[in-house]
Scaffold this active site. Structure first.
Site, PDB file in Angstrom:
ATOM      1  N   PRO A  40       0.823  -1.212   0.000  1.00  0.00           N
ATOM      2  CA  PRO A  40       0.000   0.000   0.000  1.00  0.00           C
ATOM      3  C   PRO A  40       0.856   1.260   0.000  1.00  0.00           C
ATOM      4  O   PRO A  40       1.823   1.349   0.767  1.00  0.00           O
ATOM      5  CB  PRO A  40      -0.799  -0.118   1.306  1.00  0.00           C
ATOM      6  CG  PRO A  40      -0.022  -1.074   2.162  1.00  0.00           C
ATOM      7  CD  PRO A  40       0.654  -2.015   1.216  1.00  0.00           C
ATOM      8  N   GLN A 115      -7.096  -0.937   0.980  1.00  0.00           N
ATOM      9  CA  GLN A 115      -6.653  -0.777   2.366  1.00  0.00           C
ATOM     10  C   GLN A 115      -7.591   0.183   3.118  1.00  0.00           C
ATOM     11  O   GLN A 115      -7.745   1.345   2.727  1.00  0.00           O
ATOM     12  CB  GLN A 115      -5.208  -0.266   2.435  1.00  0.00           C
ATOM     13  CG  GLN A 115      -4.648  -0.415   3.854  1.00  0.00           C
ATOM     14  CD  GLN A 115      -3.257   0.136   4.043  1.00  0.00           C
ATOM     15  OE1 GLN A 115      -2.965   1.249   3.633  1.00  0.00           O
ATOM     16  NE2 GLN A 115      -2.387  -0.633   4.695  1.00  0.00           N
ATOM     17  N   ALA A 193      -1.392  -0.581  11.013  1.00  0.00           N
ATOM     18  CA  ALA A 193       0.062  -0.365  11.063  1.00  0.00           C
ATOM     19  C   ALA A 193       0.390   1.129  11.096  1.00  0.00           C
ATOM     20  O   ALA A 193      -0.504   1.980  11.057  1.00  0.00           O
ATOM     21  CB  ALA A 193       0.711  -1.005   9.823  1.00  0.00           C
ATOM     22  N   ASN A 194       1.690   1.410  11.203  1.00  0.00           N
ATOM     23  CA  ASN A 194       2.268   2.736  10.938  1.00  0.00           C
ATOM     24  C   ASN A 194       1.702   3.897  11.764  1.00  0.00           C
ATOM     25  O   ASN A 194       1.681   5.039  11.306  1.00  0.00           O
ATOM     26  CB  ASN A 194       2.170   3.068   9.442  1.00  0.00           C
ATOM     27  CG  ASN A 194       2.952   2.068   8.606  1.00  0.00           C
ATOM     28  OD1 ASN A 194       3.739   1.302   9.143  1.00  0.00           O
ATOM     29  ND2 ASN A 194       2.729   2.071   7.305  1.00  0.00           N
ATOM     30  N   TYR A 196      -1.376   4.643  12.847  1.00  0.00           N
ATOM     31  CA  TYR A 196      -2.732   5.166  12.647  1.00  0.00           C
ATOM     32  C   TYR A 196      -3.690   4.565  13.683  1.00  0.00           C
ATOM     33  O   TYR A 196      -3.248   3.840  14.582  1.00  0.00           O
ATOM     34  CB  TYR A 196      -3.157   4.952  11.191  1.00  0.00           C
ATOM     35  CG  TYR A 196      -2.217   5.720  10.274  1.00  0.00           C
ATOM     36  CD1 TYR A 196      -2.232   7.123  10.287  1.00  0.00           C
ATOM     37  CD2 TYR A 196      -1.266   5.081   9.495  1.00  0.00           C
ATOM     38  CE1 TYR A 196      -1.328   7.848   9.517  1.00  0.00           C
ATOM     39  CE2 TYR A 196      -0.368   5.811   8.712  1.00  0.00           C
ATOM     40  CZ  TYR A 196      -0.405   7.186   8.730  1.00  0.00           C
ATOM     41  OH  TYR A 196       0.482   7.912   7.982  1.00  0.00           O
ATOM     42  N   ARG A 243      -2.766  -5.680   8.328  1.00  0.00           N
ATOM     43  CA  ARG A 243      -1.360  -5.244   8.313  1.00  0.00           C
ATOM     44  C   ARG A 243      -0.930  -4.657   9.659  1.00  0.00           C
ATOM     45  O   ARG A 243      -1.635  -3.821  10.233  1.00  0.00           O
ATOM     46  CB  ARG A 243      -1.182  -4.174   7.223  1.00  0.00           C
ATOM     47  CG  ARG A 243       0.270  -3.779   6.999  1.00  0.00           C
ATOM     48  CD  ARG A 243       0.409  -2.889   5.791  1.00  0.00           C
ATOM     49  NE  ARG A 243       1.615  -3.241   5.051  1.00  0.00           N
ATOM     50  CZ  ARG A 243       2.488  -2.368   4.579  1.00  0.00           C
ATOM     51  NH1 ARG A 243       2.303  -1.076   4.735  1.00  0.00           N
ATOM     52  NH2 ARG A 243       3.563  -2.766   3.932  1.00  0.00           N
ATOM     53  N   ASN A 251       5.326   8.135  13.058  1.00  0.00           N
ATOM     54  CA  ASN A 251       4.180   8.770  13.720  1.00  0.00           C
ATOM     55  C   ASN A 251       4.283   8.722  15.246  1.00  0.00           C
ATOM     56  O   ASN A 251       3.265   8.618  15.950  1.00  0.00           O
ATOM     57  CB  ASN A 251       2.844   8.174  13.247  1.00  0.00           C
ATOM     58  CG  ASN A 251       2.450   8.687  11.871  1.00  0.00           C
ATOM     59  OD1 ASN A 251       2.762   9.833  11.532  1.00  0.00           O
ATOM     60  ND2 ASN A 251       1.781   7.868  11.082  1.00  0.00           N
TER      61      ASN A 251
HETATM   62  C1  LIG Z   1       5.075   6.741  -0.974  1.00  0.00           C
HETATM   63  C2  LIG Z   1       4.737   5.760   0.112  1.00  0.00           C
HETATM   64  C3  LIG Z   1       3.460   5.743   0.639  1.00  0.00           C
HETATM   65  C4  LIG Z   1       3.096   4.798   1.611  1.00  0.00           C
HETATM   66  N1  LIG Z   1       1.782   4.725   2.039  1.00  0.00           N
HETATM   67  C5  LIG Z   1       1.376   3.680   2.816  1.00  0.00           C
HETATM   68  C6  LIG Z   1      -0.011   3.440   3.068  1.00  0.00           C
HETATM   69  O1  LIG Z   1      -0.917   4.136   2.573  1.00  0.00           O
HETATM   70  N2  LIG Z   1      -0.327   2.387   3.863  1.00  0.00           N
HETATM   71  C7  LIG Z   1       0.619   1.574   4.432  1.00  0.00           C
HETATM   72  O2  LIG Z   1       0.273   0.624   5.145  1.00  0.00           O
HETATM   73  N3  LIG Z   1       1.944   1.788   4.191  1.00  0.00           N
HETATM   74  C8  LIG Z   1       2.335   2.774   3.381  1.00  0.00           C
HETATM   75  N4  LIG Z   1       3.668   2.936   3.063  1.00  0.00           N
HETATM   76  C9  LIG Z   1       4.662   1.974   3.598  1.00  0.00           C
HETATM   77  C10 LIG Z   1       4.947   0.877   2.578  1.00  0.00           C
HETATM   78  O3  LIG Z   1       3.795   0.088   2.304  1.00  0.00           O
HETATM   79  C11 LIG Z   1       6.079  -0.061   3.056  1.00  0.00           C
HETATM   80  O4  LIG Z   1       5.721  -0.646   4.280  1.00  0.00           O
HETATM   81  C12 LIG Z   1       7.428   0.660   3.210  1.00  0.00           C
HETATM   82  O5  LIG Z   1       7.662   1.577   2.175  1.00  0.00           O
HETATM   83  C13 LIG Z   1       8.578  -0.356   3.216  1.00  0.00           C
HETATM   84  O6  LIG Z   1       8.590  -1.134   2.016  1.00  0.00           O
HETATM   85  P1  LIG Z   1       9.714  -0.940   0.898  1.00  0.00           P
HETATM   86  O7  LIG Z   1      11.033  -1.073   1.619  1.00  0.00           O
HETATM   87  O8  LIG Z   1       9.485  -2.048  -0.098  1.00  0.00           O
HETATM   88  O9  LIG Z   1       9.557   0.421   0.296  1.00  0.00           O
HETATM   89  C14 LIG Z   1       4.072   3.884   2.106  1.00  0.00           C
HETATM   90  C15 LIG Z   1       5.367   3.942   1.597  1.00  0.00           C
HETATM   91  C16 LIG Z   1       5.716   4.842   0.605  1.00  0.00           C
HETATM   92  C17 LIG Z   1       7.109   4.829   0.045  1.00  0.00           C
END
Ligand SMILES: Cc1cc2nc3c(=O)[nH]c(=O)nc-3n(C[C@H](O)[C@H](O)[C@H](O)COP(=O)(O)O)c2cc1C
Length: 374
Positions: A40, A115, A193-194, A196, A243, A251
């Site tokens: 996502p 999502q 996750a993250n 929120y 997730r 955050n």
């Molecule tokens: C531009 C961007 C937007 C993201 N938006 C979301 C999101 O909407 N929801 C989410 O769960 N994670 C989001 N993430 C986190 C990614 O899904 C992922 O967990 C993180 O980038 C690590 O993966 P990677 O190393 O393959 O980039 C975002 C990441 C990036 C780079």
């Protein structure tokens, strides 16, 4: 001679049994073409009314050769909004906009989950209905500033949700899930996750509630379990993924023992028979105050269904984890953003376009639909 024969059988067995990024996999009712997942990614490019547009449909359709696409977070209600230009799933206009996306992805043979997102305290009165305070488990202000459209502003202290508001919150997740079904998705992923809202309830840095939704791990996990059960009434559990990011400090998040918190939560969700568990694994810089490292290997014995691992994977590390059996699929974010034909490029081991961070959030076609295929 016999040795050669055995060797040949071994190679054959390896090819059949040892999974790679390119082997098919069953997720819920779907046989996915490969184990490469588009993670996502919020891109802040929705149209008026926070509804997806043809441009968004083009972007997702370009990336439909992965086994599964998980869309950017999509807010379940006006209160769930925390950034300008993110798409919602709570109005007729948004349902119609997402239909453009699902039709375009299905026309290319892809599989796509939405999502479901509520940002909780990661918002601002300028983004909330009637200028209200954002909501959270506990009135704790996140450290830092956020982008509001009126520029960068410091976070404000959120309002703690009352216990009797929780059923309505769960209901808004259920309604959003029903809207996703009407939009033609193949399933939904619950965003817990993250940092929120659901994550804010789970981790003890942000949840100091005295009621049945706070305090013990059992209480902190209660909301996410109730939401998952409600969403599963719409979709059936086998088309609902979830997730978590147990150690991600993003955050202003933290937990005194992430393995214990998320180990318990996952063990409670496991019997439901969900489509998958999606784990954002610890980075080496994530603080882990106590307990084991909650990575894919930690969750594997606790989760018999499909497991998606995420964070900084490449072809080699992804294949190694799949071969070990510690995960069933690998999700890619930044690499997928920049490479619409990522499965083909991974198969040939590159070359890869480099992601341009300047165009990650907001804007038009540039840095969105114009990354070239091979
Ligand atoms: C531009 C961007 C937007 C993201 N938006 C979301 C999101 O909407 N929801 C989410 O769960 N994670 C989001 N993430 C986190 C990614 O899904 C992922 O967990 C993180 O980038 C690590 O993966 P990677 O190393 O393959 O980039 C975002 C990441 C990036 C780079």
């Amino acid at each position: 001679m016999q040795d050669l024969y055995l060797q040949a059988i071994e190679v054959l067995l390896t090819k059949i049994i040892v999974p790679t990024l390119f082997s098919p996999v069953q997720v819920g009712p779907y046989m996915l073409a490969n184990r490469i997942v588009m993670a996502p990614m919020t891109r802040n490019r929705a149209g008026p009314g926070n509804a997806p547009t043809e441009m968004n449909a083009t972007y997702y359709a370009q990336r439909a050769s992965g086994g599964l696409i998980v869309t950017e977070g999509s807010q379940i209600s006006p209160q769930g909004l925390g950034y300008p230009g993110t798409p919602g799933i709570h109005s007729e206009e948004q349902i119609a906009g997402w239909r453009l996306v699902t039709d375009a992805v299905h026309a290319r043979g892809g599989c796509i989950f939405l999502q479901l997102w509520h940002v909780g305290r990661i918002s601002h009165p300028t983004l909330q209905p009637d200028g209200a305070l954002p909501v959270a488990p506990t009135a704790i202000r996140p450290d830092g500033k956020l982008w509001t459209g009126a520029g960068m502003l410091p976070f404000e202290t959120p309002r703690a949700l009352e216990t009797d508001e929780i059923p309505d919150l769960v209901e808004s997740f259920r309604i959003a899930a029903a809207n996703a079904l009407a939009s033609g998705f193949d399933g939904v992923e619950i965003h817990a996750a993250n940092g929120y809202l659901l994550d804010q309830f789970l981790r003890d840095k942000t949840n100091l509630r005295p009621d049945r939704y706070g305090g013990s791990i059992e209480n902190r996990a209660r909301l996410v379990i109730e939401v998952t059960e409600a969403v599963a009434t719409v979709w059936g559990a086998d088309r609902v993924g979830i997730r978590f990011s147990p150690t991600h400090p993003f955050n202003d998040m933290g937990d005194s023992n992430p393995a214990a918190t998320f180990g318990y939560t996952v063990s409670r969700l496991a019997p439901l028979g969900l489509a998958y568990l999606h784990i954002v694994e610890p980075a080496s810089t994530d603080p882990i105050l106590a307990g084991p490292r909650p990575d894919a290997r930690y969750f594997r014995p606790r989760w018999r269904g499909p497991l998606i691992a995420n964070r900084a994977y490449d072809r080699e590390r992804g294949n190694a984890l799949l071969a070990e059996g510690a995960a069933d699929l690998i999700s890619f974010a930044a690499l997928y953003l920049a490479n619409p034909d990522l499965p083909q490029r991974l198969r040939h081991d590159g070359p890869f376009n480099l992601p341009d961070r300047k165009t990650f959030y907001g804007g038009g076609e540039a840095g969105y639909t114009d990354y070239p295929a091979l």
